[in-house]
Design a protein around this motif. Structure first.
Motif, PDB file in Angstrom:
ATOM      1  N   VAL A   1       7.757 -16.640  -4.780  1.00 58.19           N
ATOM      2  CA  VAL A   1       8.184 -16.655  -6.174  1.00 58.19           C
ATOM      3  C   VAL A   1       9.027 -17.908  -6.436  1.00 58.19           C
ATOM      4  O   VAL A   1       9.944 -18.226  -5.674  1.00 58.19           O
ATOM      5  CB  VAL A   1       9.016 -15.397  -6.505  1.00 58.19           C
ATOM      6  CG1 VAL A   1       9.371 -15.370  -7.988  1.00 58.19           C
ATOM      7  CG2 VAL A   1       8.266 -14.138  -6.105  1.00 58.19           C
ATOM      8  N   ARG A   2       8.696 -18.590  -7.500  1.00 61.73           N
ATOM      9  CA  ARG A   2       9.471 -19.758  -7.926  1.00 61.73           C
ATOM     10  C   ARG A   2      10.467 -19.317  -8.998  1.00 61.73           C
ATOM     11  O   ARG A   2      10.077 -18.759 -10.027  1.00 61.73           O
ATOM     12  CB  ARG A   2       8.544 -20.845  -8.476  1.00 61.73           C
ATOM     13  CG  ARG A   2       9.253 -22.117  -8.943  1.00 61.73           C
ATOM     14  CD  ARG A   2       8.233 -23.086  -9.537  1.00 61.73           C
ATOM     15  NE  ARG A   2       8.861 -24.273 -10.095  1.00 61.73           N
ATOM     16  CZ  ARG A   2       9.099 -25.388  -9.400  1.00 61.73           C
ATOM     17  NH1 ARG A   2       8.746 -25.456  -8.126  1.00 61.73           N
ATOM     18  NH2 ARG A   2       9.667 -26.442  -9.969  1.00 61.73           N
ATOM     19  N   ILE A   3      11.744 -19.572  -8.747  1.00 55.90           N
ATOM     20  CA  ILE A   3      12.813 -19.153  -9.662  1.00 55.90           C
ATOM     21  C   ILE A   3      13.595 -20.387 -10.100  1.00 55.90           C
ATOM     22  O   ILE A   3      14.012 -21.185  -9.261  1.00 55.90           O
ATOM     23  CB  ILE A   3      13.769 -18.157  -8.971  1.00 55.90           C
ATOM     24  CG1 ILE A   3      12.994 -16.946  -8.433  1.00 55.90           C
ATOM     25  CG2 ILE A   3      14.870 -17.718  -9.935  1.00 55.90           C
ATOM     26  CD1 ILE A   3      13.826 -16.055  -7.534  1.00 55.90           C
ATOM     27  N   THR A   4      13.785 -20.521 -11.400  1.00 56.87           N
ATOM     28  CA  THR A   4      14.549 -21.655 -11.924  1.00 56.87           C
ATOM     29  C   THR A   4      15.712 -21.154 -12.761  1.00 56.87           C
ATOM     30  O   THR A   4      15.532 -20.338 -13.668  1.00 56.87           O
ATOM     31  CB  THR A   4      13.661 -22.577 -12.780  1.00 56.87           C
ATOM     32  OG1 THR A   4      12.590 -23.083 -11.985  1.00 56.87           O
ATOM     33  CG2 THR A   4      14.476 -23.751 -13.325  1.00 56.87           C
ATOM     34  N   ILE A   5      16.905 -21.641 -12.441  1.00 53.61           N
ATOM     35  CA  ILE A   5      18.108 -21.341 -13.221  1.00 53.61           C
ATOM     36  C   ILE A   5      18.474 -22.593 -14.008  1.00 53.61           C
ATOM     37  O   ILE A   5      18.605 -23.675 -13.440  1.00 53.61           O
ATOM     38  CB  ILE A   5      19.281 -20.936 -12.309  1.00 53.61           C
ATOM     39  CG1 ILE A   5      18.942 -19.664 -11.535  1.00 53.61           C
ATOM     40  CG2 ILE A   5      20.551 -20.739 -13.118  1.00 53.61           C
ATOM     41  CD1 ILE A   5      20.019 -19.256 -10.546  1.00 53.61           C
TER      42      ILE A   5
ATOM     43  N   GLN B   1      14.474 -25.444  -3.720  1.00 50.71           N
ATOM     44  CA  GLN B   1      13.403 -26.419  -3.810  1.00 50.71           C
ATOM     45  C   GLN B   1      13.835 -27.698  -4.515  1.00 50.71           C
ATOM     46  O   GLN B   1      13.426 -28.795  -4.158  1.00 50.71           O
ATOM     47  CB  GLN B   1      12.201 -25.826  -4.566  1.00 50.71           C
ATOM     48  CG  GLN B   1      11.384 -24.835  -3.751  1.00 50.71           C
ATOM     49  CD  GLN B   1      10.119 -24.421  -4.472  1.00 50.71           C
ATOM     50  OE1 GLN B   1      10.099 -24.313  -5.698  1.00 50.71           O
ATOM     51  NE2 GLN B   1       9.058 -24.190  -3.728  1.00 50.71           N
ATOM     52  N   ASP B   2      14.667 -27.531  -5.560  1.00 56.78           N
ATOM     53  CA  ASP B   2      15.045 -28.706  -6.351  1.00 56.78           C
ATOM     54  C   ASP B   2      16.345 -28.422  -7.107  1.00 56.78           C
ATOM     55  O   ASP B   2      16.627 -27.279  -7.461  1.00 56.78           O
ATOM     56  CB  ASP B   2      13.926 -29.054  -7.343  1.00 56.78           C
ATOM     57  CG  ASP B   2      14.208 -30.349  -8.092  1.00 56.78           C
ATOM     58  OD1 ASP B   2      14.789 -31.263  -7.483  1.00 56.78           O
ATOM     59  OD2 ASP B   2      13.862 -30.435  -9.280  1.00 56.78           O
ATOM     60  N   MET B   3      17.095 -29.481  -7.334  1.00 56.47           N
ATOM     61  CA  MET B   3      18.317 -29.369  -8.136  1.00 56.47           C
ATOM     62  C   MET B   3      18.473 -30.641  -8.939  1.00 56.47           C
ATOM     63  O   MET B   3      18.291 -31.744  -8.418  1.00 56.47           O
ATOM     64  CB  MET B   3      19.540 -29.147  -7.242  1.00 56.47           C
ATOM     65  CG  MET B   3      20.831 -28.929  -8.021  1.00 56.47           C
ATOM     66  SD  MET B   3      22.221 -28.516  -6.947  1.00 56.47           S
ATOM     67  CE  MET B   3      23.538 -28.325  -8.154  1.00 56.47           C
ATOM     68  N   SER B   4      18.789 -30.508 -10.232  1.00 56.56           N
ATOM     69  CA  SER B   4      18.900 -31.694 -11.068  1.00 56.56           C
ATOM     70  C   SER B   4      20.020 -31.529 -12.093  1.00 56.56           C
ATOM     71  O   SER B   4      20.386 -30.419 -12.466  1.00 56.56           O
ATOM     72  CB  SER B   4      17.581 -31.964 -11.804  1.00 56.56           C
ATOM     73  OG  SER B   4      17.274 -30.889 -12.679  1.00 56.56           O
ATOM     74  N   SER B   5      20.533 -32.673 -12.522  1.00 51.74           N
ATOM     75  CA  SER B   5      21.559 -32.704 -13.569  1.00 51.74           C
ATOM     76  C   SER B   5      21.217 -33.877 -14.473  1.00 51.74           C
ATOM     77  O   SER B   5      21.291 -35.029 -14.062  1.00 51.74           O
ATOM     78  CB  SER B   5      22.953 -32.875 -12.954  1.00 51.74           C
ATOM     79  OG  SER B   5      23.931 -32.936 -13.961  1.00 51.74           O
ATOM     80  N   ASP B   6      20.794 -33.564 -15.702  1.00 51.33           N
ATOM     81  CA  ASP B   6      20.348 -34.596 -16.640  1.00 51.33           C
ATOM     82  C   ASP B   6      21.405 -34.853 -17.697  1.00 51.33           C
ATOM     83  O   ASP B   6      21.866 -33.931 -18.380  1.00 51.33           O
ATOM     84  CB  ASP B   6      19.048 -34.175 -17.326  1.00 51.33           C
ATOM     85  CG  ASP B   6      17.940 -33.956 -16.308  1.00 51.33           C
ATOM     86  OD1 ASP B   6      17.902 -34.727 -15.339  1.00 51.33           O
ATOM     87  OD2 ASP B   6      17.143 -33.026 -16.512  1.00 51.33           O
ATOM     88  N   LEU B   7      21.775 -36.105 -17.848  1.00 51.83           N
ATOM     89  CA  LEU B   7      22.770 -36.489 -18.845  1.00 51.83           C
ATOM     90  C   LEU B   7      22.051 -36.995 -20.094  1.00 51.83           C
ATOM     91  O   LEU B   7      21.631 -38.145 -20.152  1.00 51.83           O
ATOM     92  CB  LEU B   7      23.695 -37.579 -18.281  1.00 51.83           C
ATOM     93  CG  LEU B   7      24.500 -37.196 -17.031  1.00 51.83           C
ATOM     94  CD1 LEU B   7      25.279 -38.401 -16.530  1.00 51.83           C
ATOM     95  CD2 LEU B   7      25.447 -36.051 -17.340  1.00 51.83           C
TER      96      LEU B   7
END
Length: 227
Positions: A47-51, A87-93
């Protein structure tokens, strides 16, 4: 004389090949196909979970939602240290005052029932972006060999039936061609996800969810001595 010697040499070179082909053709044989299949329920569901902080309009941080999710998963008896990975983590400004942070995980569950409880738990903590990436079977290699053996036995049975109809017998195998293998996984993943999310939002108990079984197929071609 020179031309005669060359012709003789060519004849000697072709003789062994001709003898091998002649022996094979002179051997009476029966060629048949054998096919087998098996259906098995997947026991590895990813299962792919995105917060995403934007989903809560910045009221709940990713860290807090992650803690709530982990707590809920542990309550379900899931070993998050082994089954949950980032799997991935991002912070978009986008703007100086607007920071969008998100984090994506992959969770492994082992049954449709457990999956239904997971979707319900995610819904309870405000996480709605979850979908099934893929399904698999933990002992796939072992099952493939079982199906392959069954396909060979099916070919032998077919040969015996045909030979018997001709008043003869099927003897030892002369040649085996391993034709093909396929395993068709569950194909309606997104529908299952959305259905569970809708039901989880309305029900107090986890909804019933069943996965289509994975079909393992194999076929062979075998040539048997015709006696």
């Amino acid at each position: 004389m020179k031309k005669l010697m060359i012709a003789a040499a060519a004849l000697l070179l072709s003789a062994p090949l001709f003898a091998q082909e002649k022996n094979f053709i002179d051997q009476p044989y029966l060629e048949v196909n054998g096919r087998a299949e098996m259906e098995v329920a997947p026991d590895e569901i990813y299962v792919r979970i995105t917060i995403n902080e934007q989903d809560s309009k910045g009221k709940v941080t990713v860290l807090q939602q992650e803690k709530d999710m982990v707590r809920r998963l542990k309550d379900l008896g899931i070993d998050v240290e082994k089954k949950l990975v980032v799997q991935d983590m991002s912070s978009d400004l986008f703007k100086r005052k607007d920071v969008s942070t998100s984090k994506t995980y992959q969770l492994e569950v082992n049954s449709a029932t457990q999956l239904a409880h997971v979707f319900q738990a995610l819904q309870a903590v405000g996480i709605s972006d979850a979908s099934i990436e893929r399904t698999d079977v933990s002992n796939m290699d072992e099952l493939r060999q079982q199906v392959r053996a069954a396909a060979a036995k099916a070919a032998q049975q077919n040969a015996q039936v045909l030979a018997s109809a001709l008043g003869q017998k099927a003897g030892k195998a002369l040649f085996v061609q391993d034709y093909s293998y396929s395993a068709r996984p569950y194909a309606n993943i997104m529908m299952a996800k959305s259905a569970v999310m809708d039901m989880a939002a309305e029900a107090t108990a986890a909804p019933t969810l069943e996965f289509e079984k994975i079909k393992i197929e194999h076929s062979v071609m075998v040539r048997f001595v015709l006696e």
